[in-house]
Design an enzyme around this catalytic site. Structure first.
Site, mmCIF file in Angstrom:
data_model
loop_
_atom_site.group_PDB
_atom_site.id
_atom_site.type_symbol
_atom_site.label_atom_id
_atom_site.label_comp_id
_atom_site.label_asym_id
_atom_site.label_seq_id
_atom_site.Cartn_x
_atom_site.Cartn_y
_atom_site.Cartn_z
ATOM 1 N N LYS A 1 0.812 -1.220 0.000
ATOM 2 C CA LYS A 1 0.000 0.000 0.000
ATOM 3 C C LYS A 1 0.849 1.277 0.000
ATOM 4 C CE LYS A 1 -3.391 -2.846 0.224
ATOM 5 N NZ LYS A 1 -4.078 -3.238 -1.013
ATOM 6 N N GLU B 1 -2.611 7.214 7.750
ATOM 7 C CA GLU B 1 -3.328 8.173 6.911
ATOM 8 C C GLU B 1 -4.205 9.061 7.793
ATOM 9 O OE1 GLU B 1 -4.179 5.891 2.660
ATOM 10 O OE2 GLU B 1 -5.787 6.179 4.106
ATOM 11 N N HIS C 1 -15.407 -2.935 7.881
ATOM 12 C CA HIS C 1 -14.615 -2.716 6.664
ATOM 13 C C HIS C 1 -14.861 -3.769 5.585
ATOM 14 C CE1 HIS C 1 -12.545 0.336 8.978
ATOM 15 N NE2 HIS C 1 -12.198 -0.559 9.870
ATOM 16 N N ARG D 1 -7.732 -7.703 -9.059
ATOM 17 C CA ARG D 1 -8.493 -8.937 -9.300
ATOM 18 C C ARG D 1 -9.909 -8.563 -9.711
ATOM 19 N NH1 ARG D 1 -11.650 -8.655 -4.765
ATOM 20 N NH2 ARG D 1 -10.656 -7.854 -2.865
#
Length: 506
Positions: A116, A200, A235, A292
């Site tokens: 990430k 973040e 999530h 994907r």
């Protein structure tokens, strides 16, 4: 075009790929664990190979056994579906080294985007907006404190090596940071064998909107519109729709072009999804790339008319993109409900067991992608997704109306499912007007629980009043019909006990 493809997955996505293979004249081969011997994908395939016992680490995550099965079957390519090894760059590379074709992005792009922090750095270089934060993993708690102070609380801790909510923690204050960092690192290590996390800035009440892309080997990349994925529990997405109710053509164009720039910068090929967070001012920020096919791909297929799985296979076979950006037009609105074998009344506890009855809806605009049948035993070893129910309409309102009656027609007995919860959601005023964000479902469930608690209190009050009234009437009748000879008075304790038992039964 391929003659034979091995599908390295199970459940509804394996069935979905089998059907795409049939349409293209390709022989589908599957693998299965001991727990899936009677699964639908095994029944529908031309060939099936046992690869291990029920735990996924001994079966569906054993890339060596999957490649061995593909070579034994004479397959030319492997389709990974989603989950398991679908985003594992090492597996994709091993497939290539075995002389087979991996139906998905090339392993180099997957490796680059799978980390990430690397993906964030690439996005910045491609002039794709990113959330303020780090582009390198956090070194230690001191480093984490410095970054959090710099970007400002609240912040999000995220696993650098993967997504899906694993290794993710919201931190609202400096006091929460030490324990949150330790838990995020431990969870990331358990899920991805890599404890690295990054920070973040947390965006308050964001929408989760993703952009579908297709890319061939010849530098052509297109976007096929967005999906709204804000209805999440811990999530994990549960209900998706296309297009997003918050988007307009201009915002869609800017998000799509940003997704295309990032794909080109990474040398991306095949199907993929670029995910964004959108704040209340409709600013969007890069989140991650899912390299994907997505669980929720059917809603894009419904509004574009493009079969994404067939396009995946064609692109992997070396064909150029048959579509240009100007060929993509969104028609109508589509909503998908993921039907899980979980009990919403028991904190979504997985519900394994035998499916006694399975009655699925049909009709205009209704699609069901299922991997189960009546009589099948739902195992405890895997993700509890049973099927995906999709409704399309010319407008969002019509799609919701069709989803309502589709959910009413859906009957699954023998196990608990999330169908009753979805019946409530598609009638919720906030959902109906598109007033949703990633915190919507948590608020909905909390309000639902509070309403039920209030209702229970009112029920007990009414039961007590009824019991008291019954007691008063019986006492009066007893006095009026009492014999002349004195009798022993009824015990007050006994009457109170009767009242309590009566109230508990109402």
């Amino acid at each position: 075009m391929f003659r034979k493809i091995l599908i390295a997955n199970r459940g509804e996505i394996a069935v979905r790929v089998i059907r795409a293979c049939r349409e293209l004249g390709i022989s589908p081969v599957v693998v299965y664990s001991e727990a899936d011997e009677r699964s639908l994908h095994v029944r529908l395939a031309d060939e099936a190979y046992l690869i291990g016992p029920p735990p996924s680490v001994e079966s569906y995550l054993r890339g060596d056994r999957i490649i061995e099965a593909a070579l034994r079957a004479g397959a030319e390519a492997i389709h990974p579906g989603y989950g398991f090894l679908a985003e594992n760059a090492e597996f994709a590379r091993a497939v290539e080294e075995a002389g087979l074709i991996f139906i998905g992005p090339n392993w180099r792009a997957m490796e680059q985007l799978g980390q990430k922090t690397q993906a964030r750095a690439l996005a910045r270089a491609a002039e794709v907006p990113i959330v303020p934060g780090t582009e390198e993993p956090i070194r230690d708690l001191t480093h984490a404190r410095a970054i959090a102070d710099q970007v400002g609380y609240p912040v999000m801790l995220k696993a650098a090596a993967g997504g899906g909510g694993k290794g993710m923690r919201l931190v609202r204050s400096p006091e929460e940071l030490p324990s949150a960092l330790a838990m995020a690192q431990a969870e990331a290590q358990a899920a991805f064998k890599d404890p690295s996390v990054y920070i973040e800035k947390a965006i308050e009440r964001p929408r989760h909107i993703e952009m579908q892309i297709l890319a061939d080997r010849y530098g052509q990349v297109i976007y096929l519109g967005e999906r709204e994925c804000s209805l999440q529990r811990r999530h994990q997405k549960v209900i998706e729709e296309a297009p997003a109710s918050v988007n307009d053509p201009e915002l869609r164009r800017r998000m799509g072009e940003a997704a295309v720039r990032l794909a080109r910068a990474a040398g991306y090929t095949n199907a993929g999804t670029v995910e964004f967070l959108v704040d209340e001012a409709r600013n969007f920020y890069f989140l991650e790339v899912n390299a994907r096919i997505q669980v929720e791909h059917p809603v894009t297929e419904m509004v574009t008319g493009v079969d994404l799985v067939r396009e995946q296979i064609r692109l992997a076979a070396g064909e150029p993109l048959r579509l240009r950006q100007e060929d993509i037009h969104l028609r109508g609105s589509a909503i998908e409900c993921r039907i899980y074998a979980e009990d919403p009344e028991n904190d979504f506890f997985p519900s394994a067991g035998r499916i006694e009855t399975l009655r699925l809806p049909a009709g205009p605009g209704i699609r069901v992608d299922s991997g189960v049948y009546a009589g099948w035993e739902v195992p405890i070893h895997y993700d509890p997704l049973l099927l995906k129910l999709v409704a399309w309409g010319e407008t969002r309102q019509q799609a919701i109306e069709r989803m309502r009656w589709a959910l009413e027609e859906t009957v699954i007995t023998g196990i608990r499912t999330t169908v009753p919860l979805y019946r409530e959601i598609v009638r919720d005023p906030d959902f109906l007007v598109g007033r949703i964000d990633t915190g919507y479902l948590a608020r909905f469930l909390a309000a639902r629980e509070q309403e039920r608690s209030s209702g229970d209190a009112l029920l007990l009050r009414d039961a007590a009043l009824i019991a008291a009234a019954v007691f008063a009437v019986r006492e009066r009748e007893a006095r009026e019909s009492a014999p002349a000879t004195p009798t022993a008075p009824q015990s007050v304790w006994k009457w109170q006990g009767r009242m309590f038992r009566l109230a508990s039964r109402l």
